[in-house]
Design a protein around this motif. Structure first.
Motif, mmCIF file in Angstrom:
data_model
loop_
_atom_site.group_PDB
_atom_site.id
_atom_site.type_symbol
_atom_site.label_atom_id
_atom_site.label_comp_id
_atom_site.label_asym_id
_atom_site.label_seq_id
_atom_site.Cartn_x
_atom_site.Cartn_y
_atom_site.Cartn_z
ATOM 1 N N ASP A 497 24.640 16.451 -87.820
ATOM 2 C CA ASP A 497 25.881 15.886 -87.301
ATOM 3 C C ASP A 497 26.946 16.971 -87.385
ATOM 4 O O ASP A 497 26.664 18.090 -87.841
ATOM 5 C CB ASP A 497 26.294 14.638 -88.077
ATOM 6 C CG ASP A 497 26.961 13.610 -87.169
ATOM 7 O OD1 ASP A 497 27.674 14.038 -86.229
ATOM 8 O OD2 ASP A 497 26.788 12.407 -87.409
ATOM 9 N N ASN A 621 17.589 11.709 -79.169
ATOM 10 C CA ASN A 621 18.651 10.792 -79.584
ATOM 11 C C ASN A 621 18.436 9.393 -79.031
ATOM 12 O O ASN A 621 18.738 8.398 -79.709
ATOM 13 C CB ASN A 621 20.016 11.342 -79.158
ATOM 14 C CG ASN A 621 20.571 12.340 -80.157
ATOM 15 O OD1 ASN A 621 20.869 12.001 -81.296
ATOM 16 N ND2 ASN A 621 20.698 13.594 -79.741
ATOM 17 N N ASN A 624 16.073 7.716 -81.244
ATOM 18 C CA ASN A 624 16.717 7.377 -82.518
ATOM 19 C C ASN A 624 17.849 6.370 -82.345
ATOM 20 O O ASN A 624 18.577 6.088 -83.296
ATOM 21 C CB ASN A 624 17.255 8.643 -83.187
ATOM 22 C CG ASN A 624 16.218 9.318 -84.046
ATOM 23 O OD1 ASN A 624 15.025 9.130 -83.854
ATOM 24 N ND2 ASN A 624 16.648 10.112 -85.010
ATOM 25 N N ARG A 626 20.651 6.658 -80.833
ATOM 26 C CA ARG A 626 21.979 7.263 -80.999
ATOM 27 C C ARG A 626 22.564 7.565 -79.619
ATOM 28 O O ARG A 626 21.886 8.099 -78.746
ATOM 29 C CB ARG A 626 21.900 8.579 -81.793
ATOM 30 C CG ARG A 626 21.491 8.421 -83.237
ATOM 31 C CD ARG A 626 22.108 9.500 -84.141
ATOM 32 N NE ARG A 626 21.843 10.869 -83.729
ATOM 33 C CZ ARG A 626 22.378 11.937 -84.337
ATOM 34 N NH1 ARG A 626 23.213 11.782 -85.350
ATOM 35 N NH2 ARG A 626 22.097 13.162 -83.937
ATOM 36 N N TYR A 627 23.804 7.230 -79.438
ATOM 37 C CA TYR A 627 24.623 7.604 -78.287
ATOM 38 C C TYR A 627 24.317 6.813 -77.010
ATOM 39 O O TYR A 627 25.239 6.322 -76.360
ATOM 40 C CB TYR A 627 24.513 9.104 -77.963
ATOM 41 C CG TYR A 627 24.894 10.014 -79.095
ATOM 42 C CD1 TYR A 627 26.208 10.092 -79.554
ATOM 43 C CD2 TYR A 627 23.942 10.807 -79.711
ATOM 44 C CE1 TYR A 627 26.558 10.938 -80.590
ATOM 45 C CE2 TYR A 627 24.271 11.659 -80.755
ATOM 46 C CZ TYR A 627 25.585 11.718 -81.201
ATOM 47 O OH TYR A 627 25.925 12.562 -82.231
#
Length: 895
Positions: A497, A621, A624, A626-627
């Protein structure tokens, strides 16, 4: 049988001379290897299945000067027994207990045993032939055995056969001390039907017609003693092949093949030999060691289980990878170069210096891949080394390392019977990534000099990873022992991150943070690039040494605020990297807004490797959660179809697009999107000027086609054999297209697959399609019967065919009807490991589970794992790896 025995004993003079000639003059243990105890173990080594570490260590202490003289009589009939005999000569250090020879076959196949000239009763149990201590003596010994060869690893076909003995399969063919650190010389005498060709590790010394009449019109091929090699590297190929010889720089090379396509032969033979020459030249320069063995020949085998196998002096390849035609893509050309370079590099890494035990099998594979990348960089004009490295290795490594079954690069191994389960994408793909990080840490020249020292020190012997690390550690101030502990001995990857602060249009601070994906505090020390990307096209790349959980990037302070920051811009960092979700985005953004911004950002990355790194980061991502969602990323990729003009990137992008479409969209979502996506792919195909890229886009169109209009278009291409303008399709491509139409139950006037079968000229490719046809039958009962037949190991002999068939049985359009196969597929796994080659268990699982996404399918896997708490840990890990996309799809499709 008596007649055969008389014939075998008639060869005794050759056996005696051959065994004497092929006795190894090199010690089984290099002189500078760690010293062993000078006396034999007081306690007898237990007799147990496989090759235990205790047995291997005892034999390594006791045995030296090994040589094998083997004779095999190959009959015309494939199912008939191969009558065989051998003489084993060795020196024994002490006689304190019986000596175990490895033979994983039925006892009745052993027919006669003589030790030091005296007949000895056969004592065969738990996969071992026990030689009594009373029959042995300190110093030279000779064991003579008459037997019927085991068939498990002989890969017998109607008119050819070949051995494939890695990692511990020599013992399935003949009695042997089957462990990598008991190197020996092999001499072979092979009776084969007339008209066959033979290739083995050593040069052939004679070809004579048979005189005993046991095999009509047979010929006897005799070889010289081989170089000193590990048992898994012993090899022969025999059958009806065409032989091609080429000479260059005083070296003759021979290729055996069964290819019949004149275009493939015309376009491929020259490059096949030239790539071998280029790879040899590079390896001799890089290592400072001339090619170390007596010869270098190779065979192209139809549907070979692996891409290739590095048998000393007699490399085996999958024929379809070597023989390409005018329609070959850049990816296929690079894959051929990489494969040949990989196997050639093995002659030094793996064959000249071999691991002591198979827990270090990854060492030979990492250096073969690592060197193959370097060779391809200089041998293939226009090859983008960094781009190829990123595209080839990172997605494959992440595909395992993100799973609950992730394994470290170096794994424990107590018994060689489990050695096959050590193979996989971690050793083939994460290990090269690790090695490149190590090269960056040490510097290229220091790293190369360390490898040269290692090869020279342990030439024709064995070495372990700690011994190599010790050599490399002396050439760098870095603490390689600590570095090694994280990268080599532990599984997993980090998640990164960032912290970014700006003021008045200037960056005031930037830092990267790292944590393990499993939530632990482990750290992966590595060098990572990030770049500041500006709207006017300017870019500034910074290298960060990430050696703590939080690392500041002082070089970024004071720089103007960019349009965005791209993390891991070189693609060489390892882990899940963040997206810049702070700059030029509203504080609360929607998936759609982020998708639009990502498309704009990708357009600001002119370097192909930076775009490849971005595609990998985006996909990881999504998995996972994420985003952005799978659909959001799929929409970003749809925008890129018209703009991505780097072929390797287009392959990566269309591959990920296909996975997002089939694995992470629900059937109703796919059906709604298909007409639009099909049109976008066809438009991109028409507008792309590059023939190879057009072909990639056509393949993507073929993959996603669901609408009747798209299927009709594909049928017309197949029926008329008229591809889109600028696209060249081969016989193999038309076969793949016919299979794609069949799995969609396309309503052709006449059945498609029988018609395609009639078009195929090559008999090996005809057999493959015949095998696949029941798996694509429109009738459920036919498919059920085909799957039920896979419980018989004889129906799994052609493993590549089985994996392809499973892919169609479990195609996303067939999963509703095929989910009932899952329990039996899992129940067969242990049997498949025992009877199949090293990659087959994972390939079986991947082809079976790859496209399921329902909770019921996921629960089938969970229930199986729960019901088998004592399941083989390595097979359990393979199952967890193969089921990872299923578990993620279960969650992602519920978003």
């Amino acid at each position: 049988m008596k007649r055969r025995h008389r014939a075998l004993r008639g060869w005794g003079a050759w056996l005696l001379l051959g065994a004497a000639a092929c006795t190894s003059t090199r010690p089984a243990r290099p002189l500078d290897a760690p010293k062993e105890a000078e006396t034999a173990s007081a306690a007898p080594v237990p007799v147990e299945p496989g090759v235990s570490r205790a047995l291997a260590e005892y034999r390594r202490q006791q045995l030296s000067g090994l040589g094998y003289a083997l004779q095999l009589m190959v009959p015309t009939e494939k199912r008939a027994d191969i009558v065989a005999s051998e003489i084993i000569r060795f020196r024994l250090k002490s006689v304190a207990q019986p000596l175990q020879l490895d033979f994983k076959e039925q006892t009745e196949r052993l027919q006669r045993l003589t030790v030091n000239g005296q007949p000895v009763p056969i004592d065969h149990r738990d996969e071992h032939l026990i030689i009594p201590a009373a029959a042995l003596r300190v110093g030279p010994n000779e064991i003579s055995i008459e037997f019927l060869a085991g068939n498990l690893s002989l890969n017998r076909n109607d008119d050819y056969l070949y051995t494939l003995l890695v990692p511990d399969r020599a013992r399935t063919v003949f009695p042997v001390f089957d462990q990598p650190d008991l190197k020996a010389s092999f001499q072979l005498r092979l009776h084969v039907p007339g008209g066959w060709q033979v290739l083995t590790n050593a040069p052939l010394t004679s070809i004579q017609p048979t005189v005993d009449g046991m095999v009509p019109d047979a010929e006897i091929y005799s070889s010289a003693p081989s170089d000193t090699i590990s048992t898994y590297l012993f090899s022969f190929v025999a059958g009806r092949f065409q032989a091609v010889d080429q000479s260059a720089a005083s070296r003759n090379m021979r290729l055996l093949h069964r290819e019949t396509d004149p275009d493939k032969l015309r376009l491929s033979l020259g490059p096949i030999f030239q790539i071998h020459r280029d790879a040899l030249s590079f390896m001799e320069r890089y290592t400072g060691i001339p090619y170390p063995f007596k010869k270098l020949d190779f065979a192209a085998l139809p549907d070979f289980q692996y891409g290739g196998m590095e048998h000393v002096g007699a490399i085996d390849y999958k024929a379809s990878t070597l023989f390409l035609d005018a329609g070959a893509t850049q990816d296929q050309l690079l894959a051929r170069s990489s494969l040949i370079s990989h196997e050639t590099a093995h002659m030094w890494f793996g064959d000249l210096v071999t691991m002591r035990w198979f827990d270090d099998v990854w060492m030979k594979e990492v250096f073969a891949n690592f060197m193959a990348d370097k060779i391809t960089q200089v041998a293939v004009p226009g090859a983008n080394y960094d781009l190829k490295f990123v595209v080839d290795h990172y997605p494959a490594a992440y595909g395992v390392d993100r799973t609950a079954g992730a394994n470290p690069i170096r794994q424990n191994l107590d018994n060689l019977r489990d050695a096959g389960s050590l193979y996989g994408n971690i050793i083939y793909h994460k290990a090269p990534i690790m090695m490149r990080q190590l090269e960056r840490l040490m510097g290229e020249e220091a790293f190369r000099l360390g490898l040269q020292e290692y090869l020279k020190k342990y030439a024709f012997g064995n070495a372990s990873w700690p011994e190599l690390i010790q050599i490399l550690d002396a050439r760098t101030p870095a603490d390689l022992q600590a570095w090694n502990q994280m990268w080599v001995n532990q599984p997993g990857r980090p998640i990164f991150d960032y912290e970014l602060k700006t003021d008045a249009g200037t960056i005031t601070s930037l830092a990267l943070t790292q944590r393990a994906e499993d939530g632990s505090t482990r750290l992966w020390p590595q060098l990572v690039e990030l770049q500041l990307v500006y709207a006017d096209g300017r870019r500034k790349e910074l290298t960060v040494n990430i050696n703590q959980s939080r690392v500041a990037v002082p070089a970024a302070a004071g720089e103007p605020v960019p349009a965005f920051v791209q993390f891991n811009s070189s693609g060489l960092g390892y882990g899940v990297f963040p997206l810049d979700d702070q700059l030029n985005l509203p504080r609360r953004y929607s998936y759609k807004e982020l998708g639009q911004v990502l498309g704009q950002r990708l357009a600001l990355l002119p370097e192909p490797v930076a775009r490849a790194a971005a595609y990998v980061t985006l996909y990881e991502n999504v998995l996972n959660r994420r985003y952005l969602t799978p659909r959001t990323l799929l929409d970003v990729y749809r925008q890129r179809l018209l703009h991505e003009r780097e072929e390797l990137n287009l392959r990566l992008l269309t591959g990920q697009l296909g996975d997002l479409y089939w694995k992470f969209l629900l059937p109703a979502q796919r059906a709604a999107l298909a007409p639009t996506l099909e049109q976008e792919l066809w438009r991109a195909l028409e507008q792309n000027p590059a023939p190879n890229q057009k072909k990639l886009l056509f393949k993507a169109y073929q993959s996603v086609a669901l609408s009747r209009a798209a299927q009709q278009r594909l049928y017309q291409v197949w029926e008329r054999q008229q591809p889109p303008a600028g696209v060249k399709l081969t016989e193999d491509d038309y076969t793949a297209l016919a299979l794609a139409l069949a799995v969609r139950d396309y309503p052709a006037p006449d059945p498609i697959l029988p018609r395609q079968l009639s078009r195929i000229q090559n008999p090996d490719r005809q057999q493959r399609l015949r095998f696949l046809m029941p798996a694509l039958a429109p009738e459920q009962a036919t498919r059920d019967a085909f799957f039920a037949g896979l419980a018989d190991e004889h129906n799994r002999e052609k493993e590549a065919w089985v994996v392809s068939a499973l892919g169609y049985l479990h195609h996303p359009l067939r999963v509703a009807a095929s989910e009932k196969y899952l329990p039996q597929s899992l129940a067969l796994l242990e049997q498949i490991q025992q009877t199949g080659d090293i990659f087959f268990p994972y390939s079986w699982l991947q082809a079976t589970l790859g496209y399921y996404q329902t909770p019921t399918a996921a629960n089938t896997v969970r229930d199986f794992l729960a019901a088998h708490p004592q399941y083989n840990p390595k097979l359990r890990a393979k199952l967890q790896q193969a089921a990872d996309d299923l578990f993620r799809a279960e969650q992602l499709t519920a978003q």
